[in-house]
Motif scaffolding. Sequence first.
Motif, mmCIF file in Angstrom:
data_model
loop_
_atom_site.group_PDB
_atom_site.id
_atom_site.type_symbol
_atom_site.label_atom_id
_atom_site.label_comp_id
_atom_site.label_asym_id
_atom_site.label_seq_id
_atom_site.Cartn_x
_atom_site.Cartn_y
_atom_site.Cartn_z
ATOM 1 N N SER A 171 19.966 48.795 -24.109
ATOM 2 C CA SER A 171 19.264 48.327 -25.296
ATOM 3 C C SER A 171 17.783 48.616 -25.127
ATOM 4 O O SER A 171 17.308 48.893 -24.031
ATOM 5 C CB SER A 171 19.462 46.816 -25.451
ATOM 6 O OG SER A 171 18.857 46.129 -24.377
ATOM 7 N N PRO A 172 16.997 48.559 -26.219
ATOM 8 C CA PRO A 172 15.564 48.796 -26.093
ATOM 9 C C PRO A 172 14.904 47.869 -25.089
ATOM 10 O O PRO A 172 13.945 48.235 -24.441
ATOM 11 C CB PRO A 172 15.055 48.544 -27.526
ATOM 12 C CG PRO A 172 16.231 48.810 -28.389
ATOM 13 C CD PRO A 172 17.424 48.374 -27.606
ATOM 14 N N ALA A 173 15.442 46.649 -24.957
ATOM 15 C CA ALA A 173 14.820 45.698 -24.042
ATOM 16 C C ALA A 173 15.113 46.016 -22.590
ATOM 17 O O ALA A 173 14.434 45.535 -21.697
ATOM 18 C CB ALA A 173 15.303 44.280 -24.357
ATOM 19 N N THR A 174 16.166 46.835 -22.331
ATOM 20 C CA THR A 174 16.533 47.117 -20.953
ATOM 21 C C THR A 174 16.359 48.581 -20.586
ATOM 22 O O THR A 174 16.711 48.970 -19.487
ATOM 23 C CB THR A 174 18.000 46.722 -20.712
ATOM 24 O OG1 THR A 174 18.836 47.472 -21.599
ATOM 25 C CG2 THR A 174 18.219 45.241 -20.954
ATOM 26 N N ALA A 175 15.836 49.396 -21.510
ATOM 27 C CA ALA A 175 15.668 50.810 -21.195
ATOM 28 C C ALA A 175 14.601 50.968 -20.131
ATOM 29 O O ALA A 175 13.584 50.284 -20.134
ATOM 30 C CB ALA A 175 15.267 51.575 -22.455
ATOM 31 N N GLY A 176 14.826 51.916 -19.220
ATOM 32 C CA GLY A 176 13.870 52.095 -18.135
ATOM 33 C C GLY A 176 13.193 53.435 -18.227
ATOM 34 O O GLY A 176 13.457 54.258 -19.081
ATOM 35 N N ARG A 177 12.288 53.681 -17.301
ATOM 36 C CA ARG A 177 11.581 54.938 -17.276
ATOM 37 C C ARG A 177 11.099 55.193 -15.869
ATOM 38 O O ARG A 177 11.084 54.301 -15.031
ATOM 39 C CB ARG A 177 10.411 54.932 -18.252
ATOM 40 C CG ARG A 177 9.482 53.779 -18.052
ATOM 41 C CD ARG A 177 8.632 53.521 -19.267
ATOM 42 N NE ARG A 177 7.795 52.360 -18.990
ATOM 43 C CZ ARG A 177 6.484 52.350 -19.115
ATOM 44 N NH1 ARG A 177 5.857 53.416 -19.525
ATOM 45 N NH2 ARG A 177 5.796 51.276 -18.841
ATOM 46 N N THR A 178 10.654 56.441 -15.640
ATOM 47 C CA THR A 178 10.103 56.800 -14.346
ATOM 48 C C THR A 178 8.638 57.134 -14.534
ATOM 49 O O THR A 178 8.287 57.971 -15.357
ATOM 50 C CB THR A 178 10.848 58.004 -13.753
ATOM 51 O OG1 THR A 178 12.228 57.672 -13.642
ATOM 52 C CG2 THR A 178 10.306 58.380 -12.396
ATOM 53 N N ALA A 227 16.628 46.039 -16.164
ATOM 54 C CA ALA A 227 15.260 45.752 -16.562
ATOM 55 C C ALA A 227 14.924 44.284 -16.376
ATOM 56 O O ALA A 227 15.796 43.418 -16.375
ATOM 57 C CB ALA A 227 15.056 46.142 -18.028
ATOM 58 N N CYS A 228 13.644 44.001 -16.222
ATOM 59 C CA CYS A 228 13.186 42.626 -16.092
ATOM 60 C C CYS A 228 13.447 41.866 -17.391
ATOM 61 O O CYS A 228 13.270 42.405 -18.482
ATOM 62 C CB CYS A 228 11.685 42.583 -15.791
ATOM 63 S SG CYS A 228 11.291 42.943 -14.078
ATOM 64 N N ALA A 229 13.876 40.633 -17.239
ATOM 65 C CA ALA A 229 14.086 39.788 -18.408
ATOM 66 C C ALA A 229 12.750 39.488 -19.069
ATOM 67 O O ALA A 229 11.736 39.303 -18.403
ATOM 68 C CB ALA A 229 14.768 38.491 -18.003
ATOM 69 N N ALA A 230 12.772 39.455 -20.373
ATOM 70 C CA ALA A 230 11.547 39.148 -21.104
ATOM 71 C C ALA A 230 11.265 37.657 -21.049
ATOM 72 O O ALA A 230 12.138 36.839 -21.289
ATOM 73 C CB ALA A 230 11.691 39.610 -22.551
ATOM 74 N N GLY A 231 10.055 37.304 -20.733
ATOM 75 C CA GLY A 231 9.657 35.899 -20.752
ATOM 76 C C GLY A 231 10.012 35.149 -19.483
ATOM 77 O O GLY A 231 10.725 35.633 -18.612
ATOM 78 N N ARG A 232 9.521 33.936 -19.401
ATOM 79 C CA ARG A 232 9.728 33.086 -18.235
ATOM 80 C C ARG A 232 11.053 32.355 -18.327
ATOM 81 O O ARG A 232 11.555 32.080 -19.415
ATOM 82 C CB ARG A 232 8.595 32.057 -18.119
ATOM 83 C CG ARG A 232 8.531 31.108 -19.307
ATOM 84 C CD ARG A 232 7.267 30.264 -19.278
ATOM 85 N NE ARG A 232 7.244 29.368 -18.148
ATOM 86 C CZ ARG A 232 7.801 28.165 -18.114
ATOM 87 N NH1 ARG A 232 8.464 27.724 -19.179
ATOM 88 N NH2 ARG A 232 7.710 27.399 -17.066
ATOM 89 N N ARG A 273 4.242 31.756 -15.303
ATOM 90 C CA ARG A 273 4.326 32.925 -16.174
ATOM 91 C C ARG A 273 5.007 34.066 -15.429
ATOM 92 O O ARG A 273 4.811 34.231 -14.227
ATOM 93 C CB ARG A 273 2.937 33.352 -16.646
ATOM 94 C CG ARG A 273 2.287 32.337 -17.587
ATOM 95 C CD ARG A 273 0.898 32.771 -17.977
ATOM 96 N NE ARG A 273 -0.008 32.736 -16.831
ATOM 97 C CZ ARG A 273 -1.305 33.048 -16.899
ATOM 98 N NH1 ARG A 273 -1.829 33.434 -18.051
ATOM 99 N NH2 ARG A 273 -2.049 32.975 -15.820
ATOM 100 N N GLN A 274 5.748 34.860 -16.158
ATOM 101 C CA GLN A 274 6.506 35.954 -15.552
ATOM 102 C C GLN A 274 5.661 37.211 -15.508
ATOM 103 O O GLN A 274 5.445 37.870 -16.511
ATOM 104 C CB GLN A 274 7.797 36.202 -16.348
ATOM 105 C CG GLN A 274 8.611 37.396 -15.885
ATOM 106 C CD GLN A 274 9.445 37.109 -14.656
ATOM 107 O OE1 GLN A 274 8.941 36.547 -13.683
ATOM 108 N NE2 GLN A 274 10.715 37.471 -14.686
ATOM 109 N N SER A 275 5.163 37.557 -14.332
ATOM 110 C CA SER A 275 4.406 38.798 -14.167
ATOM 111 C C SER A 275 5.338 39.871 -13.617
ATOM 112 O O SER A 275 6.468 39.595 -13.199
ATOM 113 C CB SER A 275 3.241 38.577 -13.199
ATOM 114 O OG SER A 275 3.722 38.309 -11.888
#
Length: 311
Positions: A46-53, A71-76, A94-96
């Motif tokens: 999904s767009p929220a989990t798409a990755g890149r190099t 991919a990192c989960a959005a939000g804390r 906060r999620q950094s």
Amino acid sequence: MMSRRMACRVTAVLLAVAAAVPVGTATAAPGPPPPAGGRALTGPASPATAGRTTAGRTTAGRTTAGRTTVACAAGRGPYQRQVERWLRLAVDGRQSAADCEAVRAFQTRQGIKPANGYAGPVTWARMRLLSARTAPTDTGTEGASGDAAGPATGAVPDPASGSAAGPASGAATGGASGPAAGVVASGGCPVRSYRVACVDLRRQLTWVQKGGKTLFGPVAMRSGGAGHRTRTGWFRIYWKHKNHWSSLYNAPMPYAQFFSGGQAFHAVSGSIHTTGGSMGCVNLRLADARKLWSVLKTRDHVYVWGRRPGS
């Protein structure tokens, strides 16, 4: 004669056409090439989990060198601060990106899926369990966990002699006889010369101890949620039923060991890490409930204390 000539000409034409067609073009169309690394993805990203190099570094959502990352989960997450403190990160809630990588590394080591850096109940429960394994009654082992301190060390009333729960009720029996010999570690469970099943509602952990020795656990558990809180105090196992079926909730209760009315230790299917809690029982994973069944005996003592977060 004419028809034989015509048949020969048709055959010659067909042979010529067949010779002109490259070998293999009549086969089925080839399928899509295999993904990089030789491992199929479980589903579209999904767009929220798409990755890149980027700059030679692979981020989440790609399959690289035979390994799929998430991919990192959005939000804390709901346990962001506790998880940060346990991992000795900067505690800001906060999620950094650095937080996500640290949490994800922990999840990968512990086999938690998806390893997406989310500070949720499963990850936090695992951290509490790891902290408690070496010394379950000592919350000092959770120095980095963010948990509040347990009750002060001191004496706790033993079950009154002769007033333990009978086979029909399983009622609480503590407090009538006054303080008894014995100490309580800072985790809150009394240290006694006999078996005590300890149920820590605040940390959502249970174990069995005798004297200074841990006989079982600690393991993660799920106690009663809001409106169905697990009763606190001293109890005794008054009935064991291996293949119990709840007529009240029309549901199985494998390896049920009752200690307070209808409240019991028993196995459940699915995850025990839910927000709502149980209907009052102490829910366990099947393997843990089976092992606890072999450790506890009828009339063994149970001590329940604390309060489930959110209940």
